[in-house]
Design a protein around this motif. Structure first.
Motif, PDB file in Angstrom:
ATOM      1  N   ALA A  91       0.779  -1.717   0.131  1.00 45.34           N
ATOM      2  CA  ALA A  91      -0.082   0.000  -0.065  1.00 45.34           C
ATOM      3  C   ALA A  91       1.254   1.360  -0.143  1.00 45.34           C
ATOM      4  CB  ALA A  91      -0.767   0.226   1.384  1.00 45.34           C
ATOM      5  N   TYR A  92       2.031   1.336   0.394  1.00 49.68           N
ATOM      6  CA  TYR A  92       3.062   2.120   0.932  1.00 49.68           C
ATOM      7  C   TYR A  92       3.405   2.078  -0.926  1.00 49.68           C
ATOM      8  CZ  TYR A  92       6.316   5.233   0.935  1.00 49.68           C
ATOM      9  OH  TYR A  92       7.810   6.240   0.934  1.00 49.68           O
ATOM     10  N   PHE A  93       4.117   1.688  -1.153  1.00 48.99           N
ATOM     11  CA  PHE A  93       4.429   2.039  -2.776  1.00 48.99           C
ATOM     12  C   PHE A  93       3.808   2.172  -3.735  1.00 48.99           C
ATOM     13  CE2 PHE A  93       8.211  -0.873  -1.029  1.00 48.99           C
ATOM     14  CZ  PHE A  93       8.611   0.027  -0.747  1.00 48.99           C
ATOM     15  N   SER A  94       2.543   1.801  -3.366  1.00 50.50           N
ATOM     16  CA  SER A  94       0.912   1.751  -4.596  1.00 50.50           C
ATOM     17  C   SER A  94       1.323   2.970  -4.468  1.00 50.50           C
ATOM     18  CB  SER A  94       0.134   1.735  -4.538  1.00 50.50           C
ATOM     19  OG  SER A  94      -0.713   0.794  -3.712  1.00 50.50           O
ATOM     20  N   LYS A  95       1.055   4.110  -2.885  1.00 48.72           N
ATOM     21  CA  LYS A  95       0.724   5.192  -3.124  1.00 48.72           C
ATOM     22  C   LYS A  95       1.813   6.150  -3.208  1.00 48.72           C
ATOM     23  CE  LYS A  95      -3.315   6.021   0.711  1.00 48.72           C
ATOM     24  NZ  LYS A  95      -3.414   4.137   1.193  1.00 48.72           N
ATOM     25  N   TYR A  96       2.950   5.565  -3.333  1.00 46.52           N
ATOM     26  CA  TYR A  96       4.379   6.420  -3.414  1.00 46.52           C
ATOM     27  C   TYR A  96       4.413   6.264  -5.122  1.00 46.52           C
ATOM     28  CZ  TYR A  96       9.106   7.110  -4.935  1.00 46.52           C
ATOM     29  OH  TYR A  96      10.185   7.229  -5.596  1.00 46.52           O
ATOM     30  N   ASN A  97       4.173   5.202  -5.975  1.00 49.56           N
ATOM     31  CA  ASN A  97       3.664   5.960  -6.695  1.00 49.56           C
ATOM     32  C   ASN A  97       2.604   6.295  -7.510  1.00 49.56           C
ATOM     33  OD1 ASN A  97       5.646   4.417  -7.498  1.00 49.56           O
ATOM     34  ND2 ASN A  97       4.931   2.495  -8.405  1.00 49.56           N
ATOM     35  N   ALA A  98       1.811   6.866  -7.092  1.00 57.91           N
ATOM     36  CA  ALA A  98       0.532   7.430  -7.243  1.00 57.91           C
ATOM     37  C   ALA A  98       0.782   9.158  -6.658  1.00 57.91           C
ATOM     38  CB  ALA A  98      -0.625   6.644  -6.934  1.00 57.91           C
ATOM     39  N   SER A  99       1.682   9.183  -5.991  1.00 64.30           N
ATOM     40  CA  SER A  99       2.042  10.329  -5.629  1.00 64.30           C
ATOM     41  C   SER A  99       1.338  10.980  -4.333  1.00 64.30           C
ATOM     42  CB  SER A  99       3.043  11.512  -6.167  1.00 64.30           C
ATOM     43  OG  SER A  99       3.781  11.235  -7.110  1.00 64.30           O
ATOM     44  N   GLU A 100       0.774  10.264  -3.675  1.00 66.08           N
ATOM     45  CA  GLU A 100      -0.786  10.381  -2.491  1.00 66.08           C
ATOM     46  C   GLU A 100       0.136  10.527  -1.550  1.00 66.08           C
ATOM     47  OE1 GLU A 100      -3.325   7.078  -2.855  1.00 66.08           O
ATOM     48  OE2 GLU A 100      -4.044   7.840  -4.911  1.00 66.08           O
ATOM     49  N   PHE A 101       1.322  11.761  -1.521  1.00 65.43           N
ATOM     50  CA  PHE A 101       1.767  11.707  -0.264  1.00 65.43           C
ATOM     51  C   PHE A 101       1.133  12.494   1.240  1.00 65.43           C
ATOM     52  CE2 PHE A 101       4.965  11.687  -3.561  1.00 65.43           C
ATOM     53  CZ  PHE A 101       5.325  10.643  -3.658  1.00 65.43           C
ATOM     54  N   ALA A 102      -0.036  12.857   1.300  1.00 63.32           N
ATOM     55  CA  ALA A 102      -0.932  13.359   1.848  1.00 63.32           C
ATOM     56  C   ALA A 102      -1.658  12.317   2.307  1.00 63.32           C
ATOM     57  CB  ALA A 102      -1.649  14.954   1.365  1.00 63.32           C
ATOM     58  N   ALA A 103      -1.990  11.364   1.687  1.00 63.02           N
ATOM     59  CA  ALA A 103      -2.978  10.021   2.609  1.00 63.02           C
ATOM     60  C   ALA A 103      -1.683   9.494   3.278  1.00 63.02           C
ATOM     61  CB  ALA A 103      -3.300   9.695   1.325  1.00 63.02           C
ATOM     62  N   LEU A 104      -0.809   9.267   3.127  1.00 63.42           N
ATOM     63  CA  LEU A 104       0.487   8.480   3.387  1.00 63.42           C
ATOM     64  C   LEU A 104       0.512   9.335   5.140  1.00 63.42           C
ATOM     65  CD1 LEU A 104       3.147   7.534   1.261  1.00 63.42           C
ATOM     66  CD2 LEU A 104       1.911   5.928   2.423  1.00 63.42           C
ATOM     67  N   TYR A 105       0.975  10.232   5.109  1.00 65.63           N
ATOM     68  CA  TYR A 105       0.703  11.689   6.044  1.00 65.63           C
ATOM     69  C   TYR A 105      -0.744  11.045   7.346  1.00 65.63           C
ATOM     70  CZ  TYR A 105       2.665  14.817   8.719  1.00 65.63           C
ATOM     71  OH  TYR A 105       2.853  15.514  10.577  1.00 65.63           O
ATOM     72  N   ALA A 106      -1.459  11.440   6.628  1.00 61.92           N
ATOM     73  CA  ALA A 106      -2.735  11.119   7.292  1.00 61.92           C
ATOM     74  C   ALA A 106      -2.858  10.044   7.819  1.00 61.92           C
ATOM     75  CB  ALA A 106      -4.192  11.326   6.380  1.00 61.92           C
ATOM     76  N   SER A 107      -2.436   8.687   7.507  1.00 66.31           N
ATOM     77  CA  SER A 107      -2.542   7.390   8.231  1.00 66.31           C
ATOM     78  C   SER A 107      -1.365   7.227   8.727  1.00 66.31           C
ATOM     79  CB  SER A 107      -2.858   6.718   7.111  1.00 66.31           C
ATOM     80  OG  SER A 107      -1.708   6.380   5.683  1.00 66.31           O
ATOM     81  N   ALA A 108      -0.856   7.998   8.984  1.00 61.98           N
ATOM     82  CA  ALA A 108       0.936   7.196   9.767  1.00 61.98           C
ATOM     83  C   ALA A 108       0.868   7.419  11.043  1.00 61.98           C
ATOM     84  CB  ALA A 108       2.081   9.124   9.303  1.00 61.98           C
ATOM     85  N   ALA A 109       1.460   6.572  11.803  1.00 60.06           N
ATOM     86  CA  ALA A 109       1.485   6.383  13.372  1.00 60.06           C
ATOM     87  C   ALA A 109       1.332   8.309  13.463  1.00 60.06           C
ATOM     88  CB  ALA A 109       2.632   5.319  13.456  1.00 60.06           C
TER      89      ALA A 109
END
Length: 164
Positions: free
Chosen positions: A54-72
């Motif tokens: 999931a991390y790498f698919s968000k990385y490829n889609a440049s969905e970094f805000a979504a990664l940050y929002a769901s981070a610990a």
């Protein structure tokens, strides 16, 4: 003389057969030990595989805000969103699309608060190779990103060992 022939047939103390056996046993030990470590590495990665993908698919889609929002919480407390997005964007720009990975290791790290599982990969990106370490708290679909670390000759000097 018959007695001399018999004496010459008895193996000498440092015989090649004994040496070969000892070497074989030592090699078997190494294979078993490292084989076990490899199995443990894959078992350590398994519960986090969906989260890593999931991390790498968000990385490829440049969905970094979504990664940050769901981070610990530790990630959000140690780095503001702007810095996280800038770092991920820079890495994405310099390395290009994520393509594949080979696991290098799994370790459990406990600094403050809950333990984190750090998984390190040798990864291939469109523009070249990088070592990627992803840290998560929790397991399975409940796992949350704690940190990312990319190491590559393609990254500018300060970011080469950067974390985000």
């Amino acid at each position: 003389d018959m007695e001399d022939d018999i004496q010459q047939k008895t193996p000498r103390r440092g015989s090649p057969a004994i040496f070969a056996s000892a070497l074989g046993i030592a090699l078997a030990f190494v294979v078993v030990t490292f084989g076990t470590m490899t199995v443990l590495t894959y078992l350590g990665e398994r519960p986090l595989k969906p989260t890593v993908e999931a991390y790498f698919s968000k990385y490829n889609a440049s969905e970094f805000a979504a990664l940050y929002a769901s981070a610990a919480k530790p990630l959000q407390e140690s780095m503001d969103e702007g810095r996280f997005l800038a770092y991920q964007q820079l890495v994405r720009e310099k390395l290009g699309d994520y393509q594949s990975k080979t696991i290098r290791g799994v370790k459990i790290v406990q600094e403050r608060g809950p333990a984190a599982t750090v998984i390190t990969y040798d990864a291939t990106f469109a523009k070249g190779p990088a070592s990627v370490s992803l840290a998560f708290q929790g397991t399975g679909t409940e796992a949350k990103l704690v940190s990312t670390e990319f190491r590559s000759e393609l990254l500018p000097r300060p970011e080469r060992r950067g974390r985000g």
